[in-house]
Design a protein around this motif. Structure first.
Motif, PDB file in Angstrom:
ATOM      1  N   TRP A 120       0.818  -1.217   0.000  1.00 34.39           N
ATOM      2  CA  TRP A 120       0.000   0.000   0.000  1.00 34.39           C
ATOM      3  C   TRP A 120       0.852   1.268   0.000  1.00 34.39           C
ATOM      4  O   TRP A 120       0.390   2.342  -0.416  1.00 34.39           O
ATOM      5  CB  TRP A 120      -0.941   0.001   1.203  1.00 34.39           C
ATOM      6  N   LEU A 121       2.111   1.143   0.439  1.00 35.91           N
ATOM      7  CA  LEU A 121       2.993   2.312   0.466  1.00 35.91           C
ATOM      8  C   LEU A 121       3.379   2.787  -0.931  1.00 35.91           C
ATOM      9  O   LEU A 121       3.807   3.932  -1.100  1.00 35.91           O
ATOM     10  CB  LEU A 121       4.267   1.985   1.253  1.00 35.91           C
ATOM     11  N   LYS A 122       3.252   1.916  -1.931  1.00 35.58           N
ATOM     12  CA  LYS A 122       3.631   2.294  -3.293  1.00 35.58           C
ATOM     13  C   LYS A 122       2.878   3.532  -3.782  1.00 35.58           C
ATOM     14  O   LYS A 122       3.455   4.389  -4.461  1.00 35.58           O
ATOM     15  CB  LYS A 122       3.365   1.131  -4.261  1.00 35.58           C
ATOM     16  N   LYS A 123       1.603   3.629  -3.427  1.00 29.53           N
ATOM     17  CA  LYS A 123       0.802   4.773  -3.866  1.00 29.53           C
ATOM     18  C   LYS A 123       1.009   5.997  -2.985  1.00 29.53           C
ATOM     19  O   LYS A 123       0.692   7.126  -3.394  1.00 29.53           O
ATOM     20  CB  LYS A 123      -0.684   4.392  -3.867  1.00 29.53           C
ATOM     21  N   LYS A 124       1.552   5.797  -1.790  1.00 29.28           N
ATOM     22  CA  LYS A 124       1.696   6.896  -0.836  1.00 29.28           C
ATOM     23  C   LYS A 124       3.107   7.480  -0.792  1.00 29.28           C
ATOM     24  O   LYS A 124       3.288   8.622  -0.377  1.00 29.28           O
ATOM     25  CB  LYS A 124       1.335   6.392   0.570  1.00 29.28           C
ATOM     26  N   ILE A 125       4.108   6.685  -1.185  1.00 28.65           N
ATOM     27  CA  ILE A 125       5.502   7.070  -0.973  1.00 28.65           C
ATOM     28  C   ILE A 125       5.865   8.396  -1.643  1.00 28.65           C
ATOM     29  O   ILE A 125       6.633   9.190  -1.087  1.00 28.65           O
ATOM     30  CB  ILE A 125       6.451   5.938  -1.460  1.00 28.65           C
ATOM     31  N   SER A 126       5.293   8.669  -2.820  1.00 26.03           N
ATOM     32  CA  SER A 126       5.632   9.903  -3.549  1.00 26.03           C
ATOM     33  C   SER A 126       5.221  11.158  -2.784  1.00 26.03           C
ATOM     34  O   SER A 126       5.875  12.198  -2.887  1.00 26.03           O
ATOM     35  CB  SER A 126       4.973   9.897  -4.935  1.00 26.03           C
ATOM     36  N   THR A 127       4.132  11.045  -2.008  1.00 22.31           N
ATOM     37  CA  THR A 127       3.655  12.221  -1.264  1.00 22.31           C
ATOM     38  C   THR A 127       4.547  12.551  -0.067  1.00 22.31           C
ATOM     39  O   THR A 127       4.470  13.658   0.468  1.00 22.31           O
ATOM     40  CB  THR A 127       2.213  11.991  -0.766  1.00 22.31           C
ATOM     41  N   PHE A 128       5.380  11.604   0.352  1.00 21.09           N
ATOM     42  CA  PHE A 128       6.259  11.826   1.503  1.00 21.09           C
ATOM     43  C   PHE A 128       7.614  12.418   1.116  1.00 21.09           C
ATOM     44  O   PHE A 128       8.372  12.845   1.988  1.00 21.09           O
ATOM     45  CB  PHE A 128       6.506  10.505   2.245  1.00 21.09           C
ATOM     46  N   ILE A 129       7.921  12.434  -0.190  1.00 23.49           N
ATOM     47  CA  ILE A 129       9.275  12.809  -0.623  1.00 23.49           C
ATOM     48  C   ILE A 129       9.600  14.262  -0.309  1.00 23.49           C
ATOM     49  O   ILE A 129      10.600  14.562   0.368  1.00 23.49           O
ATOM     50  CB  ILE A 129       9.456  12.521  -2.131  1.00 23.49           C
ATOM     51  N   GLN A 130       8.793  15.197  -0.781  1.00 30.03           N
ATOM     52  CA  GLN A 130       9.111  16.613  -0.593  1.00 30.03           C
ATOM     53  C   GLN A 130       9.086  17.043   0.881  1.00 30.03           C
ATOM     54  O   GLN A 130      10.004  17.758   1.317  1.00 30.03           O
ATOM     55  CB  GLN A 130       8.171  17.478  -1.441  1.00 30.03           C
ATOM     56  N   PRO A 131       8.088  16.626   1.677  1.00 28.00           N
ATOM     57  CA  PRO A 131       8.153  16.958   3.112  1.00 28.00           C
ATOM     58  C   PRO A 131       9.395  16.387   3.786  1.00 28.00           C
ATOM     59  O   PRO A 131       9.981  17.036   4.659  1.00 28.00           O
ATOM     60  CB  PRO A 131       6.879  16.325   3.678  1.00 28.00           C
ATOM     61  N   SER A 132       9.799  15.180   3.380  1.00 32.34           N
ATOM     62  CA  SER A 132      11.006  14.565   3.958  1.00 32.34           C
ATOM     63  C   SER A 132      12.244  15.376   3.624  1.00 32.34           C
ATOM     64  O   SER A 132      13.093  15.621   4.490  1.00 32.34           O
ATOM     65  CB  SER A 132      11.166  13.128   3.439  1.00 32.34           C
ATOM     66  N   LEU A 133      12.364  15.806   2.377  1.00 36.16           N
ATOM     67  CA  LEU A 133      13.530  16.592   1.953  1.00 36.16           C
ATOM     68  C   LEU A 133      13.583  17.943   2.683  1.00 36.16           C
ATOM     69  O   LEU A 133      14.658  18.380   3.103  1.00 36.16           O
ATOM     70  CB  LEU A 133      13.492  16.810   0.438  1.00 36.16           C
ATOM     71  N   LEU A 134      12.425  18.574   2.826  1.00 37.20           N
ATOM     72  CA  LEU A 134      12.364  19.839   3.570  1.00 37.20           C
ATOM     73  C   LEU A 134      12.801  19.623   5.017  1.00 37.20           C
ATOM     74  O   LEU A 134      13.554  20.431   5.586  1.00 37.20           O
ATOM     75  CB  LEU A 134      10.942  20.405   3.522  1.00 37.20           C
ATOM     76  N   PHE A 135      12.359  18.528   5.616  1.00 36.26           N
ATOM     77  CA  PHE A 135      12.740  18.199   6.988  1.00 36.26           C
ATOM     78  C   PHE A 135      14.244  17.960   7.091  1.00 36.26           C
ATOM     79  O   PHE A 135      14.892  18.423   8.045  1.00 36.26           O
ATOM     80  CB  PHE A 135      11.977  16.960   7.451  1.00 36.26           C
TER      81      PHE A 135
END
Length: 309
Positions: A120-135
Motif C-alpha cells: 500500500w505504500l507504493k501509492k503513498k511514498i511519492s507524497t512523503f518525498i518533498q516533506p522529507s527533503l524539507l525536513f
C-alpha cells in the motif's frame, strides 16, 4: 621530486572537476525535466536533484580550499568565510546521507511485490518525498548552527589543541554540555539513517534473490536475459549505499581522530577530505550510467551493446 602536497593537489583537481561536472550535468537534467519536460519526470528525480546538488556543493566547498592549500596558495578567509565554508561542508555531507537513505527507501518500496503487506505504500511514498527533503534540510541546518558560533579564521597554521583545524580555519572545542548534546544528536541521526540504508539494502537483496530464483524456475528467456528498469535501479542503489557506508565510516574515523589529535596533521586532514569527497564523485558516475534521458549516454550504451553482441 614532486612533493606530496602537489600530488594531493592533482588528485583534488581531478576529483573536484570530474565530480562537479557529473553532478552538475545530472542536476541540470532534473531541472530541465521539471521545467521543460514534466511528462518525463519520475518521482525519484526530486530526491536525486537534492542529492546531486548536495554532492556538487560538497565537492566545491571541500575541493577548492584543498586545491589552493596543496599548491601553496595562501587562502585568506575572514571569520564569516570560514563559518560559511565549514557550515556548508557539514550540512551538504549530511544531506547526502539523508537523501541516499531516502532514495534506498523509495526503491525498496518500489520493488515491493503487490501481494506484500507493505504494498500500500507504493501509492503513498511519492507524497512523503518533498516533506522529507524539507525536513532533512531544516534539521541539518539546525544541528550544525553551532559551527557558526565556534568557527573562526586560523591565523597561525601551527596551532594545535583539541578541536577541528584546517589550513585556514579552526573550530574550537565546545563546552561539555554542548558537546554532549551535539555529538548525541549527530550520532542518533547517523545511526538511524545508516541503519535504514542497511535494512533497505538487505530487503532489496532478498527481493532480487527471490525474483532471480523465480525467473530461473519459470525458465523464461525474457525474464532471465533482461533486467527490468527497477532491477537495474536497485542494483545501482545497492552499490551507492555500499560506497556511501564505506566512505562515510572511513571519513568519520579520520575526523574523530583529527579532532582529538594533540599535534595537527594537515596531510592526514587532506587525505580525510579526499575520502569524504569520493562518494559525491562516484555517485554521479553510477547515476549517469543508469540514466537513459541523456542522449549521449543513451547512444553510447547502444553502441556498446552492438559492439558486444
Amino acid at each position: 621530486m614532486i612533493s606530496s602536497d602537489i600530488i594531493f593537489g592533482i588528485f583534488f583537481i581531478f576529483q573536484t572537476c570530474i565530480g562537479f561536472m557529473g553532478n552538475s550535468l545530472l542536476f541540470t537534467l532534473y531541472m530541465y525535466t521539471f521545467l521543460i519536460l514534466p511528462h518525463k519526470k519520475k518521482p525519484v528525480d526530486v530526491i536525486l536533484a537534492h542529492l546531486t546538488l548536495a554532492n556538487a556543493l560538497t565537492l566545491i566547498f571541500r575541493g577548492v580550499p584543498n586545491i589552493m592549500s596543496s599548491f601553496g596558495i595562501k587562502l585568506e578567509m575572514s571569520d564569516t568565510g570560514c563559518k560559511t565554508v565549514l557550515y556548508i561542508q557539514r550540512v551538504t555531507r549530511s544531506i547526502s546521507l539523508c537523501t541516499t537513505a531516502l532514495q534506498s527507501t523509495f526503491q525498496a518500496v518500489t520493488i515491493t511485490p503487490s501481494d506484500h503487506k507493505w504494498a500500500w505504500l507504493k501509492k503513498k511514498i511519492s507524497t512523503f518525498i518533498q516533506p522529507s527533503l524539507l525536513f532533512f534540510w531544516t534539521i541539518n541546518m539546525a544541528i550544525y548552527s553551532v559551527i557558526i558560533l565556534k568557527t573562526v579564521a586560523s591565523r597561525n597554521t601551527t596551532e594545535g589543541g583539541i578541536g577541528y583545524y584546517t589550513a585556514s580555519c579552526k573550530s574550537s572545542a565546545y563546552d561539555q554540555q554542548t558537546s554532549s548534546i551535539f555529538l548525541s544528536t549527530v550520532f542518533i541521526r547517523d545511526l538511524f539513517f545508516l541503519s535504514l540504508m542497511t535494512c533497505n539494502s538487505i530487503y532489496m537483496v532478498n527481493i532480487l534473490f527471490r525474483h532471480h530464483r523465480k525467473a530461473q524456475h519459470i525458465r523464461s528467456t525474457i525474464q532471465s536475459s533482461q533486467s527490468s528498469p527497477e532491477n537495474k535501479a536497485t542494483h545501482v542503489i545497492l552499490i551507492l549505499v555500499s560506497c556511501f557506508v564505506f566512505f562515510y565510516w572511513t571519513n568519520t574515523f579520520f575526523t574523530v581522530y583529527l579532532v582529538y589529535l594533540a599535534k595537527k596533521n594537515y596531510h592526514l586532514e587532506k587525505f580525510s577530505n579526499f575520502f569524504s569527497s569520493c562518494y559525491p564523485t562516484i555517485c554521479s558516475f553510477f547515476l549517469i550510467k543508469n540514466e537513459n534521458r541523456i542522449p549521449g549516454i543513451r547512444i553510447m550504451k547502444t553502441r556498446i551493446r552492438i559492439f558486444s553482441s
